[in-house]
Design a protein around this motif. Structure first.
Motif, PDB file in Angstrom:
ATOM      1  N   VAL A 354       0.876  -1.168   0.000  1.00  0.00           N
ATOM      2  CA  VAL A 354       0.000   0.000   0.000  1.00  0.00           C
ATOM      3  C   VAL A 354       0.914   1.217   0.000  1.00  0.00           C
ATOM      4  CG1 VAL A 354      -1.827   1.253   1.182  1.00  0.00           C
ATOM      5  CG2 VAL A 354      -1.792  -1.252   1.260  1.00  0.00           C
ATOM      6  N   ARG A 355       0.881   1.967  -1.103  1.00  0.00           N
ATOM      7  CA  ARG A 355       1.793   3.094  -1.268  1.00  0.00           C
ATOM      8  C   ARG A 355       1.203   4.360  -0.655  1.00  0.00           C
ATOM      9  NH1 ARG A 355       1.839  -0.312  -5.433  1.00  0.00           N
ATOM     10  NH2 ARG A 355       3.868  -1.131  -6.106  1.00  0.00           N
ATOM     11  N   PRO A 356       2.045   5.308  -0.281  1.00  0.00           N
ATOM     12  CA  PRO A 356       1.552   6.549   0.321  1.00  0.00           C
ATOM     13  C   PRO A 356       0.589   7.283  -0.623  1.00  0.00           C
ATOM     14  CG  PRO A 356       3.933   6.375   0.564  1.00  0.00           C
ATOM     15  CD  PRO A 356       3.520   5.271  -0.354  1.00  0.00           C
ATOM     16  N   GLY A 357      -0.546   7.739  -0.064  1.00  0.00           N
ATOM     17  CA  GLY A 357      -1.522   8.489  -0.841  1.00  0.00           C
ATOM     18  C   GLY A 357      -2.408   7.653  -1.718  1.00  0.00           C
ATOM     19  N   GLU A 358      -2.285   6.336  -1.660  1.00  0.00           N
ATOM     20  CA  GLU A 358      -3.073   5.456  -2.512  1.00  0.00           C
ATOM     21  C   GLU A 358      -4.467   5.237  -1.933  1.00  0.00           C
ATOM     22  OE1 GLU A 358      -2.065   1.448  -5.110  1.00  0.00           O
ATOM     23  OE2 GLU A 358      -1.312   1.586  -3.043  1.00  0.00           O
ATOM     24  N   PHE A 359      -5.480   5.141  -2.819  1.00  0.00           N
ATOM     25  CA  PHE A 359      -6.863   4.849  -2.435  1.00  0.00           C
ATOM     26  C   PHE A 359      -7.127   3.412  -2.877  1.00  0.00           C
ATOM     27  CE2 PHE A 359     -11.365   6.831  -2.279  1.00  0.00           C
ATOM     28  CZ  PHE A 359     -11.914   5.634  -1.856  1.00  0.00           C
ATOM     29  N   VAL A 360      -7.254   2.500  -1.910  1.00  0.00           N
ATOM     30  CA  VAL A 360      -7.398   1.073  -2.189  1.00  0.00           C
ATOM     31  C   VAL A 360      -8.761   0.601  -1.705  1.00  0.00           C
ATOM     32  CG1 VAL A 360      -6.447  -1.229  -1.812  1.00  0.00           C
ATOM     33  CG2 VAL A 360      -4.915   0.740  -1.938  1.00  0.00           C
ATOM     34  N   ALA A 361      -9.502  -0.079  -2.585  1.00  0.00           N
ATOM     35  CA  ALA A 361     -10.777  -0.698  -2.213  1.00  0.00           C
ATOM     36  C   ALA A 361     -10.526  -2.171  -1.913  1.00  0.00           C
ATOM     37  CB  ALA A 361     -11.786  -0.545  -3.341  1.00  0.00           C
TER      38      ALA A 361
END
Length: 541
Positions: A354-361
Motif C-alpha cells: 500500500v503506497r503513500p496516498g493510494e486509495f485502495v478498495a
C-alpha cells in the motif's frame, strides 16, 4: 474431567489482596488450631479432676478465656476475609476495565454480555469464594494435621483411626468436586446464554417491535433452562452434604467406641480419653465446613477462571516511534491470521503493498478477512505468521499509541458519545472551530445534520446512514487537522443514497492521505485507485 482447583495460581500471582488474605489466614489458622487443642485439653482436665474431687475453678476460668479467644480469632478471620473479598472484587473489576481499554491489548474484544455476566453475577459470587472458601481451605490444611498430632500424643490407636478415615472424606470431596464442576459449568453456560439472549433482544427491540416479533417465549425458555440447572446444582449440594455428615459421624463413632471400651477396661485414663473424644470431631469439622462451602464457592471459582482467562492474552511490546505515514509504504508479506477454534485462517495474504496516498478498495466475499485486515493495520491484532512492515519496520515493534495517532478509523458500526453532533464529530478535538466541523459534515454528505442536535450514546435517535456520515466527518476533520495520515473505513457508504455516496467518495478522493476502504458497492470500487480482492484462501491484487 478433572476436579476444580480450590485456588487458581493465576489469582495468587495477579492479586495482592489474595496473597495478603492467605498469609493472614495461615497465621489465624495456626492460632485456631492451637486454641482448639488447648481448650479441649483444659475441658478434659476439668471433667477428669471433678471425678477425682479436685478443685477446678482456675481451669474453668482458663476454659472461658480459651473460648473467648477462639471466638475473637474466628471473628477476626471472618472480618479480614470479608474485607479481602471486597478488595479483590474491586481490584479485579478495575483490572478488567483497564484491560479492555488498554491500547496494548491484542486480540478480539470479548462479547459484552459475557463481560457483564462476569463483572456482575460472576464477581458477586466472589464473596463465597474469596471471603469464605479460601480461608476455610487454609483452616482445613492446618487444623486437622495439628489435631491428629495432638491425638497421637494422647492415644496412638485413635490417631490411626482418624488418619485412615479422614482421607476417605477428602477423596469423597474430590469426587463431589468433579461432578459439581460439570453442574456448575452447565449453570454458568445457561447464565451466559440468558445474558446474551437478553442483550440481543434489547439491541434489536425496536426492529422486533416493528415486525411484531414477541420475545416472551424465548426469554421464558432460556430462563427456565437456567432455573433447571440451578436446581440440579442445589440438589447435588444437599445430597453431598448429607453423605459428608454421615461419613464424619461414623468416623467419630468408631473413635468413641474404641475409647469408651478401653476406659471401661482400664486400658486408658479418663483425661486422655475425654481429650481424644473432644478433638475427634474437631479433626473433621474444618473438612465438613469446606464441603459445605464448596458448593457456595464453585460459581465464584468458575467466574474467576473465566475472568482470568479474559485477562490472559498477548499485549503489544513495541516501543519504537511510528514512521510518518505521509511517506511510508505499508507491506503485508505472507500474512496469515488464525483464530482459536477455527480450522480455516481468518485472513491469508501472499504479498501486497500500500503506497503513500493510494486509495485502495478492499473487496471479497463475507468471511474472507476484510475486517481482519483493518484490525491488523489498526494494531488490534497481529499476524500468526508473516509480517506487516511500515518502511521496513515491523508493526509489532512500533508503539501502538503513536501508530494509532496517525489513523482515522470508521468501523461498520461507529461509536457515538452522549452530546451534540458537533461533540461527536470533534470527539476530543478542542482546536477545530464550528466552521471546520460544518465543512467536514458537508463533505461527508451530512450538511443536513444540525451541529446542536443532541444524540445519545445508543444512537437510537440517528439512522444507520447518519451514524456513518458522522463517523466519516470525524475522520475528515482529523485528516484536515493533520493528525491522521491513514484512513481505514469499513463499508462507509452502506445505507447512503447515490448523492450522499458520491459526496463521501469525492471527499475521500480529495484527501491527500492513504485510504483503505472495505467496499461491496461498485461505485466505491470504481472510485478507488485499485482493488485489493481477498478470497478465503489467498489475495488477488
Amino acid at each position: 474431567m478433572t476436579a476444580m482447583r480450590p485456588l487458581d495460581p493465576r489469582l495468587v500471582r495477579r492479586s495482592r489482596g489474595v496473597r495478603r488474605l492467605l498469609a493472614v489466614s495461615v497465621a489465624l489458622g495456626l492460632a485456631t488450631a492451637g486454641l482448639v487443642i488447648a481448650v479441649a485439653y483444659v475441658v478434659a482436665q476439668v471433667v477428669a479432676q471433678r471425678f477425682d474431687g479436685e478443685p477446678v475453678a482456675a481451669l474453668v476460668t482458663a476454659v472461658a478465656v480459651g473460648l473467648a479467644a477462639r471466638a475473637a480469632v474466628t471473628w477476626c478471620h471472618t472480618a479480614v476475609s470479608a474485607r479481602a473479598a471486597a478488595s479483590v472484587k474491586a481490584e479485579l473489576r478495575g483490572e478488567v476495565v483497564d484491560d479492555l481499554l488498554d491500547p496494548r491489548r491484542l486480540g478480539p474484544r470479548p462479547n459484552s454480555s459475557r463481560v457483564v455476566a462476569l463483572l456482575g453475577p460472576g464477581l458477586d459470587a466472589f464473596d463465597g469464594y474469596v471471603g469464605r472458601f479460601l480461608p476455610q481451605v487454609v483452616l482445613t490444611a492446618l487444623v486437622p494435621p495439628l489435631v491428629l498430632l495432638a491425638v497421637a500424643r494422647a492415644d496412638l490407636l485413635s490417631a490411626i483411626v482418624l488418619a485412615v478415615t479422614l482421607p476417605l472424606i477428602i477423596v469423597f470431596m474430590v469426587l463431589v468436586g468433579m461432578l459439581t464442576k460439570d453442574r456448575i459449568d452447565r449453570r454458568w453456560q445457561a447464565l451466559e446464554r440468558l445474558g446474551r439472549h437478553f442483550a440481543d433482544v434489547l439491541d434489536g427491540l425496536t426492529v422486533l417491535k416493528v415486525f411484531g416479533r414477541r420475545q416472551e417465549k424465548g426469554l421464558r425458555e432460556v430462563g427456565e433452562r437456567h432455573r433447571r440447572e440451578t436446581v440440579r446444582a442445589l440438589r447435588l449440594a444437599f445430597l453431598s452434604s448429607l453423605v459428608l455428615e454421615l461419613f464424619s459421624t461414623l468416623a467419630v463413632a468408631l473413635v468413641a467406641v474404641s475409647v469408651g471400651l478401653r476406659v471401661v477396661e482400664g486400658d486408658l485414663e479418663l483425661g486422655p480419653a475425654l481429650f481424644v473424644l473432644l478433638l475427634a470431631p474437631e479433626a473433621f469439622a474444618p473438612v465438613k465446613r469446606l464441603g459445605a462451602m464448596f458448593h457456595d464457592s464453585t460459581e465464584g471459582a468458575e467466574a474467576t477462571a473465566e475472568l482470568l482467562g479474559l485477562l490472559d492474552h498477548d499485549r503489544h511490546e513495541g516501543a519504537a516511534p511510528a514512521p510518518d505515514l505521509r511517506a511510508a509504504e505499508i507491506v503485508l508479506d505472507g500474512v496469515v491470521v488464525r483464530r482459536a477454534g477455527r480450522s480455516a485462517p481468518s485472513l491469508e495474504l501472499a504479498h501486497t503493498r500500500v503506497r503513500p496516498g493510494e486509495f485502495v478498495a478492499v473487496t471479497g466475499p463475507s468471511g474472507c478477512g476484510k475486517s481482519t485486515l483493518l484490525s491488523l493495520l489498526m494494531a488490534f491484532d497481529r499476524p500468526t505468521t508473516g509480517y506487516v512492515l511500515v518502511d521496513d519496520v515491523d508493526l509489532s515493534s512500533i508503539d501502538p499509541v503513536a501508530w494509532r495517532r496517525q489513523i482515522a478509523w470508521v468501523p461498520q458500526v461507529p461509536g457515538l458519545v452522549p452530546g451534540t453532533i458537533e461533540d461527536n464529530v470533534r470527539l476530543g478535538d478542542d482546536e477545530s472551530g464550528r466552521d471546520d466541523v460544518s465543512a467536514a459534515l458537508r463533505d461527508a454528505g451530512a450538511a443536513d445534520l444540525p451541529l446542536d442536535r443532541v444524540i445519545d450514546e445508543s444512537g437510537d435517535d440517528v439512522s444507520a446512514g447518519e451514524r456513518r456520515r458522522i463517523a466519516v466527518a470525524r475522520a475528515v476533520l482529523r485528516v484536515r487537522r493533520g493528525d491522521a495520515r491513514l484512513v481505514l473505513l469499513d463499508e462507509p457508504t452502506a445505507g447512503l443514497d447515490a448523492s450522499r455516496e458520491a459526496a463521501v467518495l469525492a471527499t475521500l478522493r480529495s484527501l491527500d492521505v492513504t485510504v483503505l476502504v472495505v467496499a461491496h458497492r461498485p461505485e466505491t470500487i470504481a472510485a478507488a485507485d485499485r482493488e485489493l480482492r481477498l478470497t478465503s484462501r489467498m489475495v488477488l491484487a
